[in-house]
Design an enzyme around this catalytic site. Structure first.
Site, mmCIF file in Angstrom:
data_model
loop_
_atom_site.group_PDB
_atom_site.id
_atom_site.type_symbol
_atom_site.label_atom_id
_atom_site.label_comp_id
_atom_site.label_asym_id
_atom_site.label_seq_id
_atom_site.Cartn_x
_atom_site.Cartn_y
_atom_site.Cartn_z
ATOM 1 N N LYS A 38 0.841 -1.206 0.000
ATOM 2 C CA LYS A 38 0.000 0.000 0.000
ATOM 3 C C LYS A 38 0.878 1.259 0.000
ATOM 4 C CE LYS A 38 -3.733 -2.552 2.129
ATOM 5 N NZ LYS A 38 -4.441 -2.985 3.347
ATOM 6 N N GLN A 75 -4.246 -1.556 9.751
ATOM 7 C CA GLN A 75 -4.181 -2.887 9.140
ATOM 8 C C GLN A 75 -4.725 -3.942 10.111
ATOM 9 O OE1 GLN A 75 -3.124 -3.512 5.876
ATOM 10 N NE2 GLN A 75 -3.910 -5.555 6.271
ATOM 11 N N ASP A 125 -10.897 2.763 4.257
ATOM 12 C CA ASP A 125 -11.325 1.365 4.082
ATOM 13 C C ASP A 125 -12.849 1.269 4.036
ATOM 14 O OD1 ASP A 125 -9.158 -0.286 3.695
ATOM 15 O OD2 ASP A 125 -8.730 -0.512 5.833
#
Ligand code: NAP
Length: 284
Positions: free
Chosen positions: A52, A96, A119
């Site tokens: 990412k 994460q 997200d």
């Protein structure tokens, strides 16, 4: 039969985002920023975060990386997220998952400012999606919508079947398809005669995590088949769809790897840009 090339479509999206990032930075004097929070030493999570961050560098998005050790106290992790929420250089925050015990991934994600929740997993963004309000959408289902759009799939009035009902993928996928005027059926582990339901689909999306469970006779001839599954086997990565059996029946199909997977990071970059754009629009 069309093999949907997720790598090419994702690269195209990343190039477009990079172009818009350059324009944003020129106009506002700084690029969008993505903060990544990695807690503990899970090797797979470290690999995901690294890719990412590479994607950020390629897109011209500034990345702010924070690594905390496995024993980090709950209060300390929440404090970091509060700091990132308050930092104007940070457009998007990604914590994460999974986080190590006893930390609670839902609690940490829930602490992220919904307007920085790239997200799309906070309660507020799930609610916005359900109500059809603008907001940040979860990256993998958003990526599937891009694949369907780029493949020219007509969703209005189409029968779509989603196998899997997770908060991360299945539920937001169904909402996005509904918003695009598909008639949506959601299946899960208690669905009776899954094959018969799957066979009704013009668009069949499998997100279960069971290698090659979707068989050739589950698919209506000409249907579009999207394989979200990622299953690690001794022979490498395989999807939830038995590709060799389904491809001759389908009208279009995503391979694994090289289908849905690359879209997730591309959509994360798009969401970070969108978060930055929403912020400046709200401040104007
Ligand atoms: P998950 O949270 O484990 O959810 C799996 C879903 O599948 C559940 O709704 C479960 O039903 C359903 N299910 C399990 N066994 C079933 C069966 N025999 N028949 C029908 N449905 C069944 O998984 P997820 O996070 O949604 O991920 C699903 C897959 O997609 C995984 O392989 C994951 O690695 C992959 N994935 C890939 C990406 C990507 O970037 N490419 C992103 C996200 C996920 P119940 O609700 O009834 O238990």
């Amino acid at each position: 039969m069309t093999v949907i090339d997720g790598r090419a479509i994702a690269q195209h999206l990343r190039d477009r985002v990079a172009e818009e990032v350059r324009a944003f930075a020129a106009e506002h004097g700084r690029p969008p920023g993505l903060a990544t929070v990695l807690i503990g030493d899970d090797p797979a999570s470290a690999v995901y975060v690294a890719s990412k961050r590479r994607a950020c560098a390629e897109a011209g998005i500034k990345s702010f990386h924070h690594e905390l050790p496995a024993g980090t106290a709950r209060e300390e992790a929440l404090e970091l997220i509060d700091e990132l929420n308050a930092d104007p250089r940070v457009s998007g925050i990604l914590c994460q998952l999974p986080v190590p015990d006893p930390l609670d991934g839902d609690e940490l994600t829930g602490r992220i400012d919904p307007d920085k929740d790239v997200d799309g997993l906070t309660v507020v963004n799930a609610g916005r999606l359900a109500l059809g309000l603008p907001g940040l959408r979860p990256c993998t289902p958003a990526g599937v919508m891009v694949l369907l759009g780029e493949t020219g799939v007509e969703l209005t009035g189409a029968q779509a079947v989603v196998i899997g009902r997770s908060n991360l993928f299945g539920k937001p996928m169904a909402q996005l398809l509904l918003a695009a005027n598909a008639t949506v059926t959601m299946c899960h582990s208690r669905t009776r005669d899954l094959g018969a339901v799957a066979r009704t689909a013009d668009v069949l999306i499998a997100a279960v995590g069971r290698g090659r469970m979707v068989e050739g006779d589950w698919v209506k001839p000409g249907a579009v088949v999207i394989d979200v599954g990622v299953n690690r086997t001794e022979d490498g990565l395989i999807g939830d769809v038995d590709y060799n059996a389904v491809a001759p029946v389908a009208g279009a199909i995503t391979p694994v790897p090289g289908g849905v997977g690359p879209m997730t990071i591309a959509c994360l970059m798009r969401n970070t840009l969108q978060a930055a754009q929403m912020r400046v629009a709200a401040e104007a």
